[in-house]
Design an enzyme around this catalytic site. Structure first.
Site, mmCIF file in Angstrom:
data_model
loop_
_atom_site.group_PDB
_atom_site.id
_atom_site.type_symbol
_atom_site.label_atom_id
_atom_site.label_comp_id
_atom_site.label_asym_id
_atom_site.label_seq_id
_atom_site.Cartn_x
_atom_site.Cartn_y
_atom_site.Cartn_z
ATOM 1 N N LEU A 98 0.882 -1.164 0.000
ATOM 2 C CA LEU A 98 0.000 0.000 0.000
ATOM 3 C C LEU A 98 0.918 1.212 0.000
ATOM 4 C CD1 LEU A 98 -2.768 -0.824 2.650
ATOM 5 C CD2 LEU A 98 -3.140 -0.374 0.226
ATOM 6 N N ASP A 99 0.618 2.213 -0.839
ATOM 7 C CA ASP A 99 1.516 3.360 -0.888
ATOM 8 C C ASP A 99 1.475 4.122 0.435
ATOM 9 O OD1 ASP A 99 -0.384 5.719 -1.068
ATOM 10 O OD2 ASP A 99 -1.048 4.610 -2.829
ATOM 11 N N LYS A 100 2.459 4.966 0.638
ATOM 12 C CA LYS A 100 2.646 5.679 1.902
ATOM 13 C C LYS A 100 1.410 6.455 2.316
ATOM 14 C CE LYS A 100 5.654 9.208 3.981
ATOM 15 N NZ LYS A 100 6.811 10.095 3.753
ATOM 16 N N ASP A 101 0.696 7.036 1.366
ATOM 17 C CA ASP A 101 -0.450 7.889 1.680
ATOM 18 C C ASP A 101 -1.742 7.110 1.892
ATOM 19 O OD1 ASP A 101 1.148 10.188 1.460
ATOM 20 O OD2 ASP A 101 0.876 10.221 -0.718
ATOM 21 N N SER A 102 -1.696 5.802 1.703
ATOM 22 C CA SER A 102 -2.888 4.962 1.855
ATOM 23 C C SER A 102 -2.815 4.179 3.159
ATOM 24 C CB SER A 102 -3.021 4.008 0.674
ATOM 25 O OG SER A 102 -3.139 4.721 -0.544
#
Length: 229
Positions: A98-102
């Site tokens: 999952l990307d950092k912002d998710s």
């Protein structure tokens, strides 16, 4: 059952991953009917297979709620990743990212068998997300997300989309391209304000708090493994 290679047999029994099983065989720690096994040996289901001089590796599976702002793996200077903020009882790795912002659900495990099949889009394993965007959601936007979006030279597979409220939707996809949902939305001039994964196949995030984990076991695990092994 037909004869199968010893490393696959050990993996299927949950004793060790195939790579670890090969290591055990090379070290002379695997016996087949009382004889030291060799790499490539094959066994029948009713053969007696023993692991000597070593505790069997327990395969474990956790549902983990990744917080926003934390990198899944491969952090850059100044960043934190999962292993920096959470201690699991056994060394595990995330299946996918999952990307950092998710935020939201990640499967954490030490079972290398499940990675390829879980992540390969050809198996159509569902992943469900709650997405908040910066503009009111129009019907045409939902239809375009559902029918496939061109990202570079590829078109995303069809998705299931449901509007929750004026700015929030639920989307179910069966692939996982890099920052896929954010890029899909950006194609129609929608910016994602928040993105949370709430389900992977039959594994649900439920009420699991941020940065907490729970063990996947019992019937839930049986159903999950049946689809990825």
């Amino acid at each position: 059952m037909d004869k199968i290679r010893i490393n696959k047999y050990l993996a299927d029994k949950g004793i060790a991953t195939r790579r670890k099983a090969d290591e055990l065989v090379s070290q002379g720690k695997i016996l087949i009917n009382g004889k030291v096994a060799k790499l490539g040996d094959q066994v029948w289901e009713d053969d007696k297979v023993e692991v000597k001089g070593m505790k069997e590796e327990k395969l474990v599976y956790y549902a983990y709620n990744k917080p926003v702002g934390v990198t899944t793996i491969g952090k850059q200077p100044g960043e934190e990743e999962i292993k920096d903020i959470t201690q699991f009882p056994i060394k595990v790795f995330p299946v996918g990212r999952l990307d950092k912002d998710s935020s939201g659900l990640l499967i954490m495990t030490n079972d290398g068998r499940i990675t390829k099949k879980l992540l390969d889009p050809k198996y159509d394993h569902e992943k469900e997300y709650i997405v908040e965007v910066n503009h009111p959601i129009e019907h045409t936007f939902m239809v375009r997300l559902r029918d496939g979006v061109k990202l570079g030279k590829e078109i995303t597979k069809k998705a299931k989309v449901r509007k929750i409220d004026k700015y929030t939707l639920e989307i179910i996809i069966t692939e996982g391209k890099n920052r896929q949902i954010r890029r899909m939305c950006a194609s129609f001039n929608y910016d994602v304000r928040s993105l949370k994964r709430i389900r992977v196949m039959n594994i649900e995030l439920g009420k699991l708090k941020s940065n907490y984990y729970r063990e996947i076991k019992g019937k839930e695990l049986e159903e999950f493994l049946k689809k990825v092994l």
